[in-house]
Design an enzyme around this catalytic site. Structure first.
Site, PDB file in Angstrom:
ATOM      1  N   GLU A  63       6.492 -64.403 -75.601  1.00 48.38           N
ATOM      2  CA  GLU A  63       6.518 -65.865 -75.664  1.00 48.38           C
ATOM      3  C   GLU A  63       5.233 -66.431 -76.243  1.00 48.38           C
ATOM      4  O   GLU A  63       5.259 -67.396 -77.010  1.00 48.38           O
ATOM      5  CB  GLU A  63       6.772 -66.448 -74.275  1.00 48.38           C
ATOM      6  N   HIS A  74       2.873 -76.874 -86.089  1.00 55.51           N
ATOM      7  CA  HIS A  74       2.785 -78.254 -85.607  1.00 55.51           C
ATOM      8  C   HIS A  74       1.391 -78.828 -85.826  1.00 55.51           C
ATOM      9  O   HIS A  74       1.242 -80.042 -85.994  1.00 55.51           O
ATOM     10  CB  HIS A  74       3.171 -78.319 -84.125  1.00 55.51           C
ATOM     11  N   ASP A  75       0.382 -77.977 -85.826  1.00 55.94           N
ATOM     12  CA  ASP A  75      -0.979 -78.442 -86.110  1.00 55.94           C
ATOM     13  C   ASP A  75      -1.141 -78.817 -87.572  1.00 55.94           C
ATOM     14  O   ASP A  75      -1.678 -79.876 -87.909  1.00 55.94           O
ATOM     15  CB  ASP A  75      -1.983 -77.349 -85.754  1.00 55.94           C
ATOM     16  N   GLY A  88      -4.515 -81.847 -91.298  1.00 60.13           N
ATOM     17  CA  GLY A  88      -3.873 -80.582 -91.612  1.00 60.13           C
ATOM     18  C   GLY A  88      -4.231 -79.491 -90.629  1.00 60.13           C
ATOM     19  O   GLY A  88      -4.240 -79.701 -89.413  1.00 60.13           O
ATOM     20  N   ASP A  90      -6.425 -78.074 -88.844  1.00 63.21           N
ATOM     21  CA  ASP A  90      -7.780 -78.291 -88.330  1.00 63.21           C
ATOM     22  C   ASP A  90      -7.915 -78.082 -86.828  1.00 63.21           C
ATOM     23  O   ASP A  90      -8.998 -78.255 -86.282  1.00 63.21           O
ATOM     24  CB  ASP A  90      -8.252 -79.709 -88.683  1.00 63.21           C
ATOM     25  N   HIS A 206      11.630 -68.723 -87.251  1.00 61.89           N
ATOM     26  CA  HIS A 206      12.636 -68.837 -86.194  1.00 61.89           C
ATOM     27  C   HIS A 206      13.223 -67.488 -85.791  1.00 61.89           C
ATOM     28  O   HIS A 206      13.911 -67.397 -84.774  1.00 61.89           O
ATOM     29  CB  HIS A 206      13.752 -69.791 -86.638  1.00 61.89           C
ATOM     30  N   ASP A 231      12.760 -60.060 -88.347  1.00 62.80           N
ATOM     31  CA  ASP A 231      13.739 -59.595 -89.320  1.00 62.80           C
ATOM     32  C   ASP A 231      14.549 -60.787 -89.823  1.00 62.80           C
ATOM     33  O   ASP A 231      14.319 -61.921 -89.412  1.00 62.80           O
ATOM     34  CB  ASP A 231      14.645 -58.519 -88.720  1.00 62.80           C
TER      35      ASP A 231
END
Length: 367
Positions: A63, A74-75, A88, A90, A206, A231
């Site tokens: 996890e 997301h950052d 961006g 950072d 994903h 994969d």
């Protein structure tokens, strides 16, 4: 005389090539015995060990590894090539977590920042590491590279060292959400400098991801049946003909096409991107093409992880990132599924021939 001048020019050119080759092949053996192309990166090998031990339980593709990769996206994505948005890649999502975790698109990110923040603080306060001045941005994106490397089949991601500390939180509404339209998602990626194909390449993440807050009744729900392996299974399973969710009294959106695999979640945005003519063929091309998926994901991530940064001021320390274990097997249809269950959206490419896992239809366990 002309021949002499030509010979001199050739000699200079050959000498220059030799110097260039020597610089390219120059290697430094660190005090730890590890080898890098830049001596400035030697001090980061113990940092990698520290992060592996304290964040990834010594090297698990679990996890925390999945979460670290999600946090890096997301950052970084809160950025615009046209200006006016965030900084961006950072580390603002870690340093200003109280602000950015409140954004709707960052649901569940607080669990990740709560886990990473004390590790980052402990690293920053360790006397041996203090002189490195590791910023929040360096930590977030190094952790993503290390965590991803723990997953068999993953590419060895690049890591550029030396990001300055973030100066402000990223603004809200810069992160695509699963309920957004394909046009909206591609427009947001384009605003950050990514083509539709690069957007699809980034969605390869994903394959080792899971959802905790898309439906809070089923936390840890993976997006494919092989969440511990990097994969192309996710690109196949998103195309399996699913169940149309009909009712309004559920956390899923009405009209969403749900995964036909029990225990697996299919994001509405992934399904729509897999069917859209702008992206369907590139999506399908990933299926059972491990090398293509690895190469495209590595290239897109290299771009993502330096968004907003002056790369001329960063040091390429990519060779401190662990080398992932390879994945060389052909992927398969989940048990009880076959070619007739695929919702093909790209008729111009031949669909790969795949075997089917033996046994009854599976129930995918949470991660």
């Amino acid at each position: 005389m002309a021949f002499a001048r030509l010979s001199a020019i050739v000699a200079i050119a050959l000498a220059s090539q030799s110097v260039l080759a020597a610089n390219i092949n120059r290697r430094t053996t660190c005090a730890t015995g590890q080898v890098t192309s830049n001596a400035a990166c030697c001090a980061l090998f113990p940092v990698v060990d520290f992060i592996q031990e304290n964040l990834f339980d010594g090297g698990e593709c679990g996890e925390e590894a999945h979460s670290a990769l999600r946090l890096s996206f997301h950052d970084a994505i809160g950025f615009s090539i046209h200006g006016g948005k965030g900084g961006g890649a950072d580390g603002s999502i870690l340093q200003f977590a109280d602000v950015e975790t409140a954004f709707h698109a960052n649901g569940g990110i607080d669990d990740i920042t709560d886990r990473q923040t004390p590790v980052f603080q402990a690293l920053s306060q360790t006397p041996a590491f203090k002189p490195l001045n590791i910023s929040a941005g360096d930590f977030v994106h190094l952790a993503a590279a290390i965590g991803t490397a723990n997953c068999p089949g993953a590419p060895r991601l690049k890591f550029m060292f030396g990001r300055p500390p973030p100066v402000a939180p990223a603004p809200d509404l810069t992160i695509p959400e699963p309920t957004d339209s394909v046009t909206s998602i591609l427009a947001r990626f384009a605003d950050a400098g990514f083509s539709p194909s690069e957007a699809v390449a980034l969605l390869a993440s994903h394959t080792i991801a899971a959802a905790d807050v898309v439906d809070t009744n089923i936390p840890g729900t993976p997006f494919d049946s092989t969440a511990g392996t990097f994969d192309s299974q996710v690109f196949l399973e998103v195309l399996l003909k699913g169940r149309l969710f009909p009712g309004p009294n559920n956390s899923s959106q009405p009209g969403e096409v749900l995964s036909p695999l029990a225990g697996e979640m299919r994001l509405q945005s992934d399904f729509l991107i897999s069917q859209d003519p702008r992206t369907a063929c590139f999506w399908q091309a990933m299926i059972n093409n491990q090398q293509l998926m690895m190469a495209e994901f590595k290239a897109a991530m290299a771009k993502l992880q330096v968004l907003g940064q002056n790369t001329a001021k960063l040091i390429d320390c990519s060779d401190i990132v662990p080398v992932p274990q390879p994945f060389t097997q052909a992927i398969k249809y989940p048990a009880s599924f076959s070619r007739q269950d695929v919702q093909v959206a790209c008729p111009i490419l031949p669909f790969p021939n795949l075997a089917t896992v033996a046994g009854p239809a599976p129930t995918i366990p949470p991660v």
